[in-house]
Design a protein around this motif. Sequence first.
Motif, PDB file in Angstrom:
ATOM      1  N   ALA A  87      -2.175   1.467  -5.974  1.00 34.05           N
ATOM      2  CA  ALA A  87      -3.231   2.450  -5.725  1.00 34.05           C
ATOM      3  C   ALA A  87      -2.894   3.306  -4.501  1.00 34.05           C
ATOM      4  O   ALA A  87      -3.116   4.515  -4.498  1.00 34.05           O
ATOM      5  N   GLY A  88      -2.308   2.683  -3.478  1.00 36.83           N
ATOM      6  CA  GLY A  88      -1.899   3.427  -2.291  1.00 36.83           C
ATOM      7  C   GLY A  88      -0.830   4.459  -2.598  1.00 36.83           C
ATOM      8  O   GLY A  88      -0.861   5.576  -2.085  1.00 36.83           O
ATOM      9  N   LEU A  89       0.113   4.078  -3.459  1.00 36.87           N
ATOM     10  CA  LEU A  89       1.166   5.025  -3.847  1.00 36.87           C
ATOM     11  C   LEU A  89       0.585   6.224  -4.579  1.00 36.87           C
ATOM     12  O   LEU A  89       1.005   7.364  -4.368  1.00 36.87           O
ATOM     13  N   VAL A  90      -0.404   5.975  -5.430  1.00 32.85           N
ATOM     14  CA  VAL A  90      -1.039   7.063  -6.166  1.00 32.85           C
ATOM     15  C   VAL A  90      -1.832   7.944  -5.210  1.00 32.85           C
ATOM     16  O   VAL A  90      -1.794   9.174  -5.298  1.00 32.85           O
ATOM     17  N   ARG A  91      -2.537   7.318  -4.264  1.00 29.82           N
ATOM     18  CA  ARG A  91      -3.325   8.080  -3.290  1.00 29.82           C
ATOM     19  C   ARG A  91      -2.442   8.969  -2.421  1.00 29.82           C
ATOM     20  O   ARG A  91      -2.885  10.015  -1.955  1.00 29.82           O
ATOM     21  N   GLU A  92      -1.193   8.563  -2.174  1.00 31.86           N
ATOM     22  CA  GLU A  92      -0.284   9.358  -1.346  1.00 31.86           C
ATOM     23  C   GLU A  92       0.032  10.703  -1.986  1.00 31.86           C
ATOM     24  O   GLU A  92       0.524  11.608  -1.331  1.00 31.86           O
ATOM     25  N   GLY A  93      -0.243  10.833  -3.273  1.00 33.74           N
ATOM     26  CA  GLY A  93       0.003  12.091  -3.979  1.00 33.74           C
ATOM     27  C   GLY A  93       1.364  12.084  -4.646  1.00 33.74           C
ATOM     28  O   GLY A  93       2.183  11.212  -4.437  1.00 33.74           O
ATOM     29  N   GLY A  94       1.564  13.076  -5.460  1.00 37.22           N
ATOM     30  CA  GLY A  94       2.799  13.122  -6.222  1.00 37.22           C
ATOM     31  C   GLY A  94       2.728  12.133  -7.367  1.00 37.22           C
ATOM     32  O   GLY A  94       1.928  11.211  -7.362  1.00 37.22           O
ATOM     33  N   PRO A  95       3.554  12.310  -8.354  1.00 38.36           N
ATOM     34  CA  PRO A  95       3.512  11.413  -9.504  1.00 38.36           C
ATOM     35  C   PRO A  95       4.065  10.029  -9.171  1.00 38.36           C
ATOM     36  O   PRO A  95       4.868   9.881  -8.253  1.00 38.36           O
ATOM     37  N   VAL A  96       3.607   9.038  -9.909  1.00 40.50           N
ATOM     38  CA  VAL A  96       4.112   7.672  -9.838  1.00 40.50           C
ATOM     39  C   VAL A  96       4.558   7.311 -11.246  1.00 40.50           C
ATOM     40  O   VAL A  96       3.800   7.481 -12.198  1.00 40.50           O
ATOM     41  N   THR A  97       5.789   6.838 -11.376  1.00 44.86           N
ATOM     42  CA  THR A  97       6.309   6.438 -12.677  1.00 44.86           C
ATOM     43  C   THR A  97       6.476   4.932 -12.698  1.00 44.86           C
ATOM     44  O   THR A  97       7.182   4.367 -11.862  1.00 44.86           O
ATOM     45  N   LEU A  98       5.783   4.284 -13.634  1.00 38.66           N
ATOM     46  CA  LEU A  98       5.899   2.844 -13.813  1.00 38.66           C
ATOM     47  C   LEU A  98       7.033   2.587 -14.781  1.00 38.66           C
ATOM     48  O   LEU A  98       7.057   3.138 -15.880  1.00 38.66           O
ATOM     49  N   GLY A  99       7.966   1.745 -14.404  1.00 40.34           N
ATOM     50  CA  GLY A  99       9.139   1.490 -15.224  1.00 40.34           C
ATOM     51  C   GLY A  99       9.194   0.071 -15.722  1.00 40.34           C
ATOM     52  O   GLY A  99       9.719  -0.797 -15.030  1.00 40.34           O
ATOM     53  N   PRO A 100       8.658  -0.176 -16.913  1.00 40.69           N
ATOM     54  CA  PRO A 100       8.914  -1.484 -17.500  1.00 40.69           C
ATOM     55  C   PRO A 100      10.350  -1.510 -18.016  1.00 40.69           C
ATOM     56  O   PRO A 100      10.960  -0.464 -18.241  1.00 40.69           O
ATOM     57  N   VAL A 101      10.889  -2.699 -18.187  1.00 41.86           N
ATOM     58  CA  VAL A 101      12.259  -2.819 -18.671  1.00 41.86           C
ATOM     59  C   VAL A 101      12.337  -2.438 -20.137  1.00 41.86           C
ATOM     60  O   VAL A 101      13.169  -1.654 -20.552  1.00 41.86           O
ATOM     61  N   VAL A 102      11.471  -2.975 -20.968  1.00 40.91           N
ATOM     62  CA  VAL A 102      11.543  -2.757 -22.411  1.00 40.91           C
ATOM     63  C   VAL A 102      10.216  -2.229 -22.914  1.00 40.91           C
ATOM     64  O   VAL A 102       9.162  -2.696 -22.501  1.00 40.91           O
ATOM     65  N   THR A 103      10.274  -1.248 -23.794  1.00 39.48           N
ATOM     66  CA  THR A 103       9.084  -0.852 -24.533  1.00 39.48           C
ATOM     67  C   THR A 103       9.432  -0.902 -26.004  1.00 39.48           C
ATOM     68  O   THR A 103      10.564  -0.664 -26.400  1.00 39.48           O
ATOM     69  N   PHE A 104       8.475  -1.255 -26.786  1.00 38.01           N
ATOM     70  CA  PHE A 104       8.649  -1.392 -28.225  1.00 38.01           C
ATOM     71  C   PHE A 104       7.919  -0.258 -28.925  1.00 38.01           C
ATOM     72  O   PHE A 104       7.246   0.533 -28.275  1.00 38.01           O
TER      73      PHE A 104
END
Length: 156
Positions: A91-108
Amino acid sequence: MSSSGDVRVRRVYDGVEEGDGTRVLVDRLWPRGVSREKAAIDRWLKDLTPSDELRTWYHEDRSGTRYDAFVERYRAELAGPAESAAVDELAGLVREGGPVTLGPVVTFPSAGRRHARTLAAPAPDPSTSSTGVWSRHAESTRLTPPGPPSGRTTGM
């Protein structure tokens, strides 16, 4: 380019894109065959990963009918002390502004039904949430609904 406060989900294996912003790995294991330099991960929040028990239970259901229950159980897990601290950090990273990209290892192919998408989704209505984990971040994080999965979505 994403707007300030956007949260998106992309596979770590898909590499870095302009506009990724802060890249956060949300899996317990480092992606096989990907160097730290190539992954360009800014934060590794292992505590945002569902428990082994929850993941096993969820993946046993090949019909896909357990997703809503998975989300509820996952959000309950995020109320734990270590998990809640990781939610606070995200939440702090999002509040800092700019985009946040969540990187899971695998998506199906069912990438819309993964834990990273649950993290990127808007906070639920606190009156209907049994955990309250997301409610304390709802106003300050400006989390956006997840869009379509980017990159490859076929599982291995």
